[in-house]
Design a protein around this motif. Structure first.
Motif, mmCIF file in Angstrom:
data_model
loop_
_atom_site.group_PDB
_atom_site.id
_atom_site.type_symbol
_atom_site.label_atom_id
_atom_site.label_comp_id
_atom_site.label_asym_id
_atom_site.label_seq_id
_atom_site.Cartn_x
_atom_site.Cartn_y
_atom_site.Cartn_z
ATOM 1 N N PHE A 91 0.981 -1.171 0.020
ATOM 2 C CA PHE A 91 0.009 0.018 -0.067
ATOM 3 C C PHE A 91 0.835 1.189 0.022
ATOM 4 O O PHE A 91 1.961 1.349 0.807
ATOM 5 C CB PHE A 91 -1.015 -0.090 1.234
ATOM 6 C CG PHE A 91 -1.744 1.124 1.335
ATOM 7 C CD1 PHE A 91 -3.003 1.278 0.563
ATOM 8 C CD2 PHE A 91 -1.664 2.413 2.084
ATOM 9 C CE1 PHE A 91 -3.764 2.392 0.459
ATOM 10 C CE2 PHE A 91 -2.416 3.403 2.012
ATOM 11 C CZ PHE A 91 -3.667 3.303 1.232
ATOM 12 N N GLY A 92 0.420 2.178 -0.853
ATOM 13 C CA GLY A 92 1.467 3.363 -1.025
ATOM 14 C C GLY A 92 2.590 3.175 -1.515
ATOM 15 O O GLY A 92 2.700 2.380 -2.391
ATOM 16 N N SER A 93 3.795 3.615 -1.059
ATOM 17 C CA SER A 93 5.253 3.692 -1.681
ATOM 18 C C SER A 93 6.056 2.541 -0.855
ATOM 19 O O SER A 93 5.673 2.338 0.417
ATOM 20 C CB SER A 93 5.878 5.011 -1.543
ATOM 21 O OG SER A 93 5.090 6.081 -2.157
ATOM 22 N N GLY A 94 6.772 1.886 -1.661
ATOM 23 C CA GLY A 94 7.650 0.960 -0.963
ATOM 24 C C GLY A 94 8.412 0.093 -2.030
ATOM 25 O O GLY A 94 8.521 0.437 -3.319
ATOM 26 N N TRP A 95 8.802 -0.869 -1.288
ATOM 27 C CA TRP A 95 9.680 -2.227 -2.387
ATOM 28 C C TRP A 95 9.334 -3.356 -2.172
ATOM 29 O O TRP A 95 8.627 -3.658 -1.327
ATOM 30 C CB TRP A 95 11.222 -1.756 -1.666
ATOM 31 C CG TRP A 95 11.820 -0.450 -2.176
ATOM 32 C CD1 TRP A 95 11.570 0.650 -1.802
ATOM 33 C CD2 TRP A 95 12.654 -0.179 -3.196
ATOM 34 N NE1 TRP A 95 12.100 1.580 -2.121
ATOM 35 C CE2 TRP A 95 12.773 1.072 -2.991
ATOM 36 C CE3 TRP A 95 13.210 -1.290 -4.179
ATOM 37 C CZ2 TRP A 95 13.854 1.626 -4.172
ATOM 38 C CZ3 TRP A 95 14.277 -0.398 -5.191
ATOM 39 C CH2 TRP A 95 14.432 0.926 -4.824
ATOM 40 N N ALA A 96 9.455 -4.343 -2.851
ATOM 41 C CA ALA A 96 9.481 -5.763 -2.915
ATOM 42 C C ALA A 96 10.807 -6.339 -2.900
ATOM 43 O O ALA A 96 11.584 -5.900 -3.869
ATOM 44 C CB ALA A 96 8.622 -6.454 -3.975
ATOM 45 N N TRP A 97 11.182 -7.227 -2.268
ATOM 46 C CA TRP A 97 12.638 -8.069 -2.309
ATOM 47 C C TRP A 97 12.476 -9.537 -2.502
ATOM 48 O O TRP A 97 11.643 -9.863 -1.796
ATOM 49 C CB TRP A 97 13.012 -7.508 -0.910
ATOM 50 C CG TRP A 97 13.074 -6.266 -0.545
ATOM 51 C CD1 TRP A 97 12.273 -5.462 0.244
ATOM 52 C CD2 TRP A 97 14.003 -5.100 -1.051
ATOM 53 N NE1 TRP A 97 12.704 -3.968 0.275
ATOM 54 C CE2 TRP A 97 13.771 -3.997 -0.329
ATOM 55 C CE3 TRP A 97 15.305 -5.245 -1.669
ATOM 56 C CZ2 TRP A 97 14.638 -2.857 -0.714
ATOM 57 C CZ3 TRP A 97 16.003 -4.051 -1.905
ATOM 58 C CH2 TRP A 97 15.749 -3.012 -1.353
ATOM 59 N N LEU A 98 13.591 -10.089 -2.944
ATOM 60 C CA LEU A 98 13.903 -11.447 -2.677
ATOM 61 C C LEU A 98 15.127 -11.481 -2.233
ATOM 62 O O LEU A 98 16.178 -10.709 -2.426
ATOM 63 C CB LEU A 98 13.857 -11.916 -4.252
ATOM 64 C CG LEU A 98 14.439 -13.317 -4.145
ATOM 65 C CD1 LEU A 98 13.252 -14.331 -3.833
ATOM 66 C CD2 LEU A 98 14.837 -13.734 -5.654
ATOM 67 N N GLY A 99 15.221 -12.308 -1.315
ATOM 68 C CA GLY A 99 16.628 -11.954 -0.412
ATOM 69 C C GLY A 99 16.812 -13.682 0.294
ATOM 70 O O GLY A 99 15.932 -14.491 0.175
ATOM 71 N N VAL A 100 17.924 -13.656 0.850
ATOM 72 C CA VAL A 100 18.576 -14.875 1.364
ATOM 73 C C VAL A 100 18.405 -14.695 3.087
ATOM 74 O O VAL A 100 18.872 -13.694 3.495
ATOM 75 C CB VAL A 100 19.999 -15.035 1.156
ATOM 76 C CG1 VAL A 100 20.625 -16.454 1.652
ATOM 77 C CG2 VAL A 100 20.298 -15.036 -0.437
ATOM 78 N N LYS A 101 17.617 -15.357 3.726
ATOM 79 C CA LYS A 101 17.458 -15.720 5.140
ATOM 80 C C LYS A 101 18.795 -16.153 5.794
ATOM 81 O O LYS A 101 19.640 -16.454 5.286
ATOM 82 C CB LYS A 101 16.179 -16.296 5.485
ATOM 83 C CG LYS A 101 15.275 -15.746 4.872
ATOM 84 C CD LYS A 101 13.822 -16.379 5.431
ATOM 85 C CE LYS A 101 13.781 -17.812 5.123
ATOM 86 N NZ LYS A 101 12.390 -18.384 5.681
ATOM 87 N N ALA A 102 18.872 -16.081 7.076
ATOM 88 C CA ALA A 102 19.765 -16.513 7.885
ATOM 89 C C ALA A 102 20.115 -18.242 7.740
ATOM 90 O O ALA A 102 21.345 -18.512 7.605
ATOM 91 C CB ALA A 102 19.778 -16.188 9.307
ATOM 92 N N ASP A 103 19.182 -18.931 7.565
ATOM 93 C CA ASP A 103 19.281 -20.369 7.208
ATOM 94 C C ASP A 103 19.994 -20.546 5.705
ATOM 95 O O ASP A 103 20.109 -21.812 5.394
ATOM 96 C CB ASP A 103 18.213 -21.043 7.599
ATOM 97 C CG ASP A 103 16.965 -20.601 6.806
ATOM 98 O OD1 ASP A 103 17.086 -19.865 5.678
ATOM 99 O OD2 ASP A 103 15.858 -21.146 6.945
ATOM 100 N N GLY A 104 20.073 -19.515 5.022
ATOM 101 C CA GLY A 104 20.552 -19.794 3.426
ATOM 102 C C GLY A 104 19.118 -19.916 2.654
ATOM 103 O O GLY A 104 19.540 -20.046 1.260
ATOM 104 N N SER A 105 18.017 -19.773 2.928
ATOM 105 C CA SER A 105 16.938 -20.070 1.999
ATOM 106 C C SER A 105 16.579 -18.632 1.521
ATOM 107 O O SER A 105 16.742 -17.881 1.981
ATOM 108 C CB SER A 105 15.785 -20.800 2.710
ATOM 109 O OG SER A 105 15.142 -20.029 4.040
ATOM 110 N N LEU A 106 15.801 -18.969 0.467
ATOM 111 C CA LEU A 106 15.229 -17.608 -0.094
ATOM 112 C C LEU A 106 13.867 -17.321 0.289
ATOM 113 O O LEU A 106 12.989 -18.054 0.879
ATOM 114 C CB LEU A 106 15.143 -17.837 -1.635
ATOM 115 C CG LEU A 106 16.406 -17.808 -2.465
ATOM 116 C CD1 LEU A 106 16.261 -17.982 -3.873
ATOM 117 C CD2 LEU A 106 17.389 -16.567 -2.281
#
Length: 218
Positions: free
Chosen positions: A130-145
């Motif tokens: 909602f409104g302004s912002g970002w979407a992300w794909l990232g690596v978590k601490a356990d190495g998974s996406l």
């Protein structure tokens, strides 16, 4: 040392027809430059913070490492500088993008079942912000996406903030209206769908490898 506007690795028209040249020019030279100017102005008040790099500045958001007087300004503009510097690098000319491969494709399939399913969930995160912002794909601490969305200029490095999923970004999409409105007006989903045509998967792979090694890509 003051932060400076990073050059793009391509011309403003390189992402046509999916992202138009005028938007890229204004987005880079006006919006991104404004974040840098405001960030440098805040850091001038506290010279001891100038030794921090932009990654460490973003990680300090939400902690007592940032003086209360400038905490919000640094959050908004330090986030804006990191996010846009990251964003420019994960895009490329449409002729150079061939989709994910190798280890990053395998990780996507492990986490989401398929590349198409990852895109579906990413698109939902981007369209649903909602409104302004970002979407992300990232690596978590356990190495998974994982996929997340952040408001305004927040990002997953700001893990001290409430409701911020901690992970190392490897792909990010700007869904502020200034990123797409000249071409797509209020049709954010159309912009999101078109954007996949300019994703720099080689850079995403490099970001993934860096994240798996414990580094924050920039």
């Amino acid at each position: 040392m003051a932060f400076e506007l990073p050059p793009l690795g391509y011309d403003y028209a390189s992402l046509e027809p999916h992202v138009d040249a005028m938007t890229m020019n204004i987005h880079h030279t006006k919006h991104h430059q404004a974040y840098i100017n405001n960030l440098n102005g805040a850091l001038d008040k506290f010279p001891e913070l100038k030794d921090l790099g932009i990654v460490d500045i973003n990680k300090a958001v939400g902690t007592d490492k940032l003086p209360a007087e400038v905490a919000t300004v640094i959050r908004n503009n330090g986030g804006g500088h990191y996010n846009h510097t990251f964003f420019w690098k994960v895009m490329t000319n449409p002729s150079n993008t061939n989709g994910p491969s190798g280890a990053v494709k395998e990780a996507i399939e492990t986490a989401f079942g398929s590349v198409d399913e990852m895109k579906t969930k990413f698109n939902a995160a981007a369209a649903g912000r909602f409104g302004s912002g970002w979407a992300w794909l990232g690596v978590k601490a356990d190495g998974s996406l994982a996929i997340s969305s952040t408001p305004n200029q927040d990002n997953p490095l700001m893990s001290s903030l409430p409701d911020t999923a901690a992970m190392t970004p490897i792909l990010g999409l700007d869904v502020w209206e200034h990123a797409y409105y000249l071409k797509y007006q209020n049709r954010r989903p159309e912009y999101i769908a078109a954007w996949w045509n300019v994703v720099n998967w080689e850079q995403v792979t490099a970001n993934f490898e860096a994240a798996k090694a414990g580094s924050v890509p920039l």
